[in-house]
Design a protein around this motif. Structure first.
Motif, PDB file in Angstrom:
ATOM      1  N   GLU A 138      -4.353   7.594  -2.575  1.00 21.65           N
ATOM      2  CA  GLU A 138      -4.653   7.671  -0.646  1.00 21.65           C
ATOM      3  C   GLU A 138      -5.980   8.984  -1.418  1.00 21.65           C
ATOM      4  OE1 GLU A 138      -2.551  10.488   1.931  1.00 21.65           O
ATOM      5  OE2 GLU A 138      -1.636   8.668   2.906  1.00 21.65           O
ATOM      6  N   MET A 139      -6.218   9.470  -2.683  1.00 24.14           N
ATOM      7  CA  MET A 139      -7.531  10.623  -2.378  1.00 24.14           C
ATOM      8  C   MET A 139      -8.182   9.230  -3.426  1.00 24.14           C
ATOM      9  SD  MET A 139      -6.084  14.117  -4.955  1.00 24.14           S
ATOM     10  CE  MET A 139      -4.308  13.610  -4.921  1.00 24.14           C
ATOM     11  N   GLU A 199     -10.213  13.312 -12.002  1.00 24.78           N
ATOM     12  CA  GLU A 199     -10.478  11.291 -12.087  1.00 24.78           C
ATOM     13  C   GLU A 199      -9.461  10.888 -13.113  1.00 24.78           C
ATOM     14  OE1 GLU A 199     -14.590  10.240 -12.440  1.00 24.78           O
ATOM     15  OE2 GLU A 199     -15.264  10.956 -10.585  1.00 24.78           O
ATOM     16  N   MET A 200      -9.731  12.035 -14.089  1.00 25.94           N
ATOM     17  CA  MET A 200      -8.565  12.020 -15.057  1.00 25.94           C
ATOM     18  C   MET A 200      -6.640  12.066 -15.095  1.00 25.94           C
ATOM     19  SD  MET A 200      -8.232  13.237 -19.545  1.00 25.94           S
ATOM     20  CE  MET A 200      -6.951  15.296 -18.515  1.00 25.94           C
ATOM     21  N   ARG A 201      -6.505  13.157 -14.193  1.00 22.94           N
ATOM     22  CA  ARG A 201      -5.411  13.378 -13.852  1.00 22.94           C
ATOM     23  C   ARG A 201      -4.580  12.701 -12.583  1.00 22.94           C
ATOM     24  NH1 ARG A 201      -5.783  20.477 -13.059  1.00 22.94           N
ATOM     25  NH2 ARG A 201      -5.991  20.576 -14.924  1.00 22.94           N
ATOM     26  N   TRP A 202      -5.961  11.497 -12.025  1.00 21.50           N
ATOM     27  CA  TRP A 202      -5.872  10.796 -11.290  1.00 21.50           C
ATOM     28  C   TRP A 202      -4.810   9.338 -11.870  1.00 21.50           C
ATOM     29  CZ3 TRP A 202      -9.882  10.388  -7.897  1.00 21.50           C
ATOM     30  CH2 TRP A 202      -9.916  10.910  -6.818  1.00 21.50           C
ATOM     31  N   ASP A 203      -5.599   9.451 -13.198  1.00 18.56           N
ATOM     32  CA  ASP A 203      -5.281   8.503 -14.400  1.00 18.56           C
ATOM     33  C   ASP A 203      -4.319   8.750 -15.265  1.00 18.56           C
ATOM     34  OD1 ASP A 203      -6.833   6.693 -13.236  1.00 18.56           O
ATOM     35  OD2 ASP A 203      -8.480   6.904 -14.980  1.00 18.56           O
ATOM     36  N   ILE A 204      -3.366  10.007 -15.542  1.00 21.07           N
ATOM     37  CA  ILE A 204      -2.207  10.356 -15.844  1.00 21.07           C
ATOM     38  C   ILE A 204      -1.030  10.629 -14.468  1.00 21.07           C
ATOM     39  CG2 ILE A 204      -1.642  12.364 -17.905  1.00 21.07           C
ATOM     40  CD1 ILE A 204      -4.442  12.184 -18.806  1.00 21.07           C
ATOM     41  N   ILE A 235       8.745  10.271   3.078  1.00 19.62           N
ATOM     42  CA  ILE A 235       8.867  10.037   1.296  1.00 19.62           C
ATOM     43  C   ILE A 235       7.317   8.963   0.883  1.00 19.62           C
ATOM     44  CG2 ILE A 235      10.025   8.525  -0.374  1.00 19.62           C
ATOM     45  CD1 ILE A 235      11.064  11.105   0.123  1.00 19.62           C
ATOM     46  N   LYS A 236       7.136   7.924   2.059  1.00 16.77           N
ATOM     47  CA  LYS A 236       5.264   7.577   2.122  1.00 16.77           C
ATOM     48  C   LYS A 236       4.841   7.635   1.544  1.00 16.77           C
ATOM     49  CE  LYS A 236       3.004   3.866   4.716  1.00 16.77           C
ATOM     50  NZ  LYS A 236       3.300   2.877   5.706  1.00 16.77           N
ATOM     51  N   GLU A 237       4.078   9.063   2.381  1.00 18.51           N
ATOM     52  CA  GLU A 237       3.660  10.335   2.140  1.00 18.51           C
ATOM     53  C   GLU A 237       3.964  10.447   1.214  1.00 18.51           C
ATOM     54  OE1 GLU A 237       3.073  11.123   7.298  1.00 18.51           O
ATOM     55  OE2 GLU A 237       4.374  12.729   5.473  1.00 18.51           O
ATOM     56  N   ASN A 238       4.614  11.216   0.096  1.00 19.42           N
ATOM     57  CA  ASN A 238       4.197  11.390  -1.055  1.00 19.42           C
ATOM     58  C   ASN A 238       4.334  10.667  -1.764  1.00 19.42           C
ATOM     59  OD1 ASN A 238       6.084  14.785  -1.750  1.00 19.42           O
ATOM     60  ND2 ASN A 238       7.068  13.821   0.023  1.00 19.42           N
ATOM     61  N   ILE A 239       4.710   9.669  -2.343  1.00 16.59           N
ATOM     62  CA  ILE A 239       4.355   8.440  -3.013  1.00 16.59           C
ATOM     63  C   ILE A 239       2.760   8.081  -2.676  1.00 16.59           C
ATOM     64  CG2 ILE A 239       4.790   6.036  -3.188  1.00 16.59           C
ATOM     65  CD1 ILE A 239       7.151   6.196  -2.642  1.00 16.59           C
ATOM     66  N   ALA A 240       2.244   8.156  -1.253  1.00 15.42           N
ATOM     67  CA  ALA A 240       0.790   7.970  -0.998  1.00 15.42           C
ATOM     68  C   ALA A 240       0.015   8.450  -1.360  1.00 15.42           C
ATOM     69  CB  ALA A 240       0.609   7.937   0.618  1.00 15.42           C
ATOM     70  N   LYS A 266      -8.905   6.431  -2.403  1.00 12.25           N
ATOM     71  CA  LYS A 266      -9.386   5.521  -1.313  1.00 12.25           C
ATOM     72  C   LYS A 266      -8.838   4.576  -1.064  1.00 12.25           C
ATOM     73  CE  LYS A 266     -13.289   8.791  -1.360  1.00 12.25           C
ATOM     74  NZ  LYS A 266     -12.139   9.609  -0.243  1.00 12.25           N
ATOM     75  N   TRP A 267      -7.779   4.159  -1.310  1.00 11.68           N
ATOM     76  CA  TRP A 267      -7.290   2.497  -1.472  1.00 11.68           C
ATOM     77  C   TRP A 267      -7.031   1.957   0.567  1.00 11.68           C
ATOM     78  CZ3 TRP A 267      -2.489   1.310  -5.084  1.00 11.68           C
ATOM     79  CH2 TRP A 267      -2.391   1.535  -6.380  1.00 11.68           C
ATOM     80  N   LYS A 268      -6.958   1.364   0.598  1.00  9.93           N
ATOM     81  CA  LYS A 268      -6.699   0.303   1.807  1.00  9.93           C
ATOM     82  C   LYS A 268      -4.933   0.911   2.304  1.00  9.93           C
ATOM     83  CE  LYS A 268     -10.264  -3.188   1.076  1.00  9.93           C
ATOM     84  NZ  LYS A 268     -10.344  -4.529   1.246  1.00  9.93           N
ATOM     85  N   LYS A 269      -5.279   0.836   3.873  1.00  7.23           N
ATOM     86  CA  LYS A 269      -4.312   1.990   3.849  1.00  7.23           C
ATOM     87  C   LYS A 269      -2.423   1.070   3.761  1.00  7.23           C
ATOM     88  CE  LYS A 269      -5.174   4.793   7.510  1.00  7.23           C
ATOM     89  NZ  LYS A 269      -5.423   5.202   8.893  1.00  7.23           N
ATOM     90  N   LYS A 270      -3.317  -1.402   3.893  1.00  4.78           N
ATOM     91  CA  LYS A 270      -2.165  -1.595   3.170  1.00  4.78           C
ATOM     92  C   LYS A 270      -1.883  -1.945   2.330  1.00  4.78           C
ATOM     93  CE  LYS A 270      -2.063  -6.872   4.366  1.00  4.78           C
ATOM     94  NZ  LYS A 270      -2.274  -8.149   4.609  1.00  4.78           N
ATOM     95  N   ASP A 271      -2.098  -2.013   1.192  1.00  2.00           N
ATOM     96  CA  ASP A 271      -2.613  -1.919  -0.329  1.00  2.00           C
ATOM     97  C   ASP A 271      -0.828  -0.215  -0.601  1.00  2.00           C
ATOM     98  OD1 ASP A 271      -3.925  -4.102  -0.481  1.00  2.00           O
ATOM     99  OD2 ASP A 271      -5.097  -2.464  -1.673  1.00  2.00           O
ATOM    100  N   ILE A 272      -1.392   0.738   0.582  1.00  2.00           N
ATOM    101  CA  ILE A 272      -0.806   1.116  -0.079  1.00  2.00           C
ATOM    102  C   ILE A 272       0.224   1.462   0.291  1.00  2.00           C
ATOM    103  CG2 ILE A 272      -0.303   4.052   0.559  1.00  2.00           C
ATOM    104  CD1 ILE A 272      -3.338   4.592   0.591  1.00  2.00           C
ATOM    105  N   ALA A 273       0.902   0.617   1.864  1.00  2.00           N
ATOM    106  CA  ALA A 273       1.385   0.721   2.692  1.00  2.00           C
ATOM    107  C   ALA A 273       2.718  -0.610   1.150  1.00  2.00           C
ATOM    108  CB  ALA A 273       1.845   0.093   3.424  1.00  2.00           C
ATOM    109  N   ASN A 274       2.063  -1.266   0.993  1.00  2.00           N
ATOM    110  CA  ASN A 274       2.601  -2.581   0.055  1.00  2.00           C
ATOM    111  C   ASN A 274       2.773  -1.517  -1.174  1.00  2.00           C
ATOM    112  OD1 ASN A 274       2.282  -4.712   1.606  1.00  2.00           O
ATOM    113  ND2 ASN A 274       0.138  -4.573   1.073  1.00  2.00           N
TER     114      ASN A 274
END
Length: 319
Positions: free
Chosen positions: A101-102, A72-77, A92-97, A104-112
């Protein structure tokens, strides 16, 4: 934001990092620099526990890093490497996401978020989101590496010599892009480099390490005007201090319209006839200074990074 308290890293009978203590402020661009083997990358990697410390304490938001769940700490760094390390089989989209995704963001929020970040670094989403890393240039891949680290909006970004493998033009462009981006997002950035010119250009403060010890921490102004010892003087080279007294701000100022900066009213106003030396103290406190060039309306600006970049070029003899 980040605090090192008497931290050491020991390998066998060698101390790679030896009893270092310093604070990194929220929103600060903090540069770790030094010769090869000085401990700068080890220091960086101890922040997100990629390397465990041997002695002392590291605090993140007033809490010992050992008290956090490491994942969890590494998610914030966020973390940006020299070896860009994009997943070649992912778009590229999958790399950034990956981190959103880990988390558990909503798909729409990730795409935006993906489109927002691509736009931030000048890569048209419709053109780039579905490409693969092999279809991008080295500079474009490194831009993706930077925004991937920003994807989940972490408060801290660690950057380990992120531009050193690039050609000089791509490196300069990415330095400029990162500074513009930082002026918008105001993240806490810890940046490792071996290049004093890059450190002078990028850092709010610089920490110079040598054989695991801290030789000096300070602004570029401190390093040029107040080097603490002969090692510091030798490492930064011989900056011609006469240049500071000779170069007038009006000669190096940029039109305000060409610089991304908000609310110019917050910055001090100076005369174009003032020299770099005259305003060094102001630049230590303010990101920029503004001036008019004859019409009594603020029209031009000199940013801190622009001055430090100019001095770095003079330091290496670039006219």
């Amino acid at each position: 934001m980040i605090k090192f308290e008497a931290v050491s890293k020991i390998y066998g009978d060698k101390k790679a990092v030896d009893n270092v203590s310093f604070n990194i402020n929220e929103g600060e661009f903090f540069v770790l620099i030094g010769p090869s083997g000085c401990g700068k990358t080890t220091t960086l990697k101890m922040i997100n526990r990629l390397i465990p410390l041997s002695e002392g304490y590291i605090y993140f938001n007033d809490k010992q890093i050992s008290d956090y769940d490491v994942s969890e700490m590494r998610w914030d760094i966020g973390y940006v490497l020299q070896q860009i390390a994009l997943f070649p089989h992912m778009t590229i989209k999958e790399n950034i996401a990956q981190v959103p995704e880990m988390k558990k963001w909503k798909k729409k929020d990730i795409a935006n978020r993906v489109d927002e970040l691509l736009n931030m670094v000048g890569l048209e989403p419709d053109t780039f989101r579905d490409r693969y890393p092999r279809e991008l240039s080295g500079g474009q891949q490194q831009r993706i590496g930077v925004i991937r680290a920003l994807a989940a909006d972490p408060p801290v970004i660690l950057m380990d010599e992120p531009f050193s493998a690039l050609d000089p033009l791509s490196r300069k462009n990415l330095q400029d892009d990162l500074l513009k981006l930082q002026s918008k997002i105001k993240k806490t950035i810890v940046f490792v480099t071996h290049d004093i010119e890059e450190a002078m250009k990028m850092g709010d403060r610089i920490c110079l390490l040598n054989q695991g010890h801290i030789e000096q921490i300070g602004t570029t102004e401190d390093f040029i005007h107040r080097p603490k010892n002969d090692f510091v003087k030798s490492f930064i080279g011989n900056v011609d201090t006469h240049v500071l007294k000779q170069v007038k701000l009006g000669d190096i100022a940029q039109p305000i319209s060409e610089v991304h900066i908000e609310s110019i009213e917050q910055y001090p106003k100076v005369e174009p006839s003032h020299t770099i030396d005259d305003v060094y103290g102001l630049l230590a406190e303010h990101e920029a200074i503004i001036m008019d060039k004859g019409d009594n309306v603020p029209s031009h600006i000199v940013t801190r990074q622009y001055v430090f970049s100019y001095l770095a070029e003079k330091n290496r003899g670039v006219s």
